[in-house]
Design a protein around this motif. Structure first.
Motif, mmCIF file in Angstrom:
data_model
loop_
_atom_site.group_PDB
_atom_site.id
_atom_site.type_symbol
_atom_site.label_atom_id
_atom_site.label_comp_id
_atom_site.label_asym_id
_atom_site.label_seq_id
_atom_site.Cartn_x
_atom_site.Cartn_y
_atom_site.Cartn_z
ATOM 1 N N HIS A 86 7.914 8.234 -0.330
ATOM 2 C CA HIS A 86 7.698 9.629 0.055
ATOM 3 C C HIS A 86 7.121 9.773 1.452
ATOM 4 O O HIS A 86 7.426 10.717 2.171
ATOM 5 N N THR A 91 2.758 6.524 0.056
ATOM 6 C CA THR A 91 3.048 6.986 -1.306
ATOM 7 C C THR A 91 4.467 6.596 -1.701
ATOM 8 O O THR A 91 5.403 6.793 -0.922
ATOM 9 N N LEU A 92 4.600 6.044 -2.908
ATOM 10 C CA LEU A 92 5.922 5.654 -3.390
ATOM 11 C C LEU A 92 6.045 5.928 -4.890
ATOM 12 O O LEU A 92 5.066 6.252 -5.557
ATOM 13 N N THR A 93 7.260 5.806 -5.395
ATOM 14 C CA THR A 93 7.521 5.984 -6.825
ATOM 15 C C THR A 93 7.968 4.654 -7.411
ATOM 16 O O THR A 93 8.849 3.986 -6.865
ATOM 17 N N THR A 110 8.657 6.662 -14.599
ATOM 18 C CA THR A 110 8.313 6.596 -13.178
ATOM 19 C C THR A 110 6.847 6.953 -12.973
ATOM 20 O O THR A 110 6.303 7.834 -13.636
ATOM 21 N N LYS A 164 3.899 7.682 -9.817
ATOM 22 C CA LYS A 164 3.638 7.906 -8.391
ATOM 23 C C LYS A 164 2.471 7.000 -7.989
ATOM 24 O O LYS A 164 1.410 7.005 -8.616
ATOM 25 N N ARG A 180 -0.155 5.808 -4.976
ATOM 26 C CA ARG A 180 -0.805 6.082 -3.685
ATOM 27 C C ARG A 180 -1.486 4.808 -3.230
ATOM 28 O O ARG A 180 -2.345 4.265 -3.914
ATOM 29 N N TYR A 214 -4.447 14.177 -8.361
ATOM 30 C CA TYR A 214 -3.060 14.621 -8.489
ATOM 31 C C TYR A 214 -2.300 13.810 -9.539
ATOM 32 O O TYR A 214 -1.094 13.985 -9.703
ATOM 33 N N ARG A 267 -1.844 10.589 -9.401
ATOM 34 C CA ARG A 267 -1.218 9.411 -8.811
ATOM 35 C C ARG A 267 -2.079 8.178 -9.071
ATOM 36 O O ARG A 267 -3.313 8.258 -9.055
#
Length: 214
Positions: free
Chosen positions: A34, A38-40, A48, A50, A52, A92, A94
């Protein structure tokens, strides 16, 4: 005496062994990037998550080097199987952690390449500061910018000005520095506008979340 010593050793081993086992390590395939931190992650069960990246803060997408930072993370991790040492879950939802591609510490590499800052507020690995200093001295990545603005300041609308610079006869910032001293969300926002960043510990631009929750 020897028996007591042996029992003590076994107890320590049991305690520290359990602590080591309690550290959660996730693994999966990176299916989305992202931005620069940050990635998935796709994990077992086609779920999935998220992720951080812990201890670092990459430039925002609209900032200089924001897209390059994202590309750097993508080059290292996208479509690859990674391990994540989980540290926490942020507000959030994450997962905050350190990402590894094989033996490569992705968080550290972003800093080494000048693609992320050390997030002072959350950093606990002091070696990251040295890697940042090396990148800055070499003028690589975001350090090629003559006046790089940390993303936590950018999220507040630009470079934070000294408190005194925002004071006026009708709106003095005063001396409050902590949320426990603040009486309302409006007051918290006024102090944040004055540059009192201690009121926004997660750097999302919202001061004193308990007061400004609604």
């Amino acid at each position: 005496m020897f028996k007591n010593f042996t029992n003590t050793i076994l107890m320590l081993f049991f305690l520290f062994g359990n602590y080591a086992l309690a550290v959660e390590r996730l693994e999966g395939k990176v299916v989305g990037v992202h931005d620069g931190d940050t990635l998935t992650l796709l994990v077992t069960g086609n779920k999935t998550l998220k992720i951080r990246l812990a201890q670092i803060d990459a430039p925002e997408s609209q900032q200089a080097f924001g897209q390059k930072s994202k590309q750097s993370l993508s080059d290292m991790a996208f479509n690859k199987y990674v391990l994540v040492d989980k540290e926490a879950v942020d507000r959030y939802g994450r997962i905050v952690g350190t990402v590894f591609v094989g033996d490569l510490n992705v968080n550290r590499k972003q800093v080494e390449q000048g693609m992320a800052w050390v997030y002072r507020q959350y950093a606990h690995d002091n070696t990251l500061l040295q890697h940042e200093a090396n990148a800055k001295q070499a003028g690589i990545g975001l350090w090629a910018d003559p006046n790089p603005v940390p993303p936590w300041e950018y999220r507040h609308g630009g470079e934070v000005k000294p408190v005194a610079a925002k004071q006026s006869a009708g709106n003095s910032c005063g001396s409050k520095r902590y949320c426990k001293q603040i009486n309302s969300c409006e007051e918290a926002k006024q102090y944040l506008a004055c540059g009192v960043s201690s009121l926004d510990r997660d750097g999302d631009g919202v001061p004193c979340e308990k007061l400004c929750a609604n």
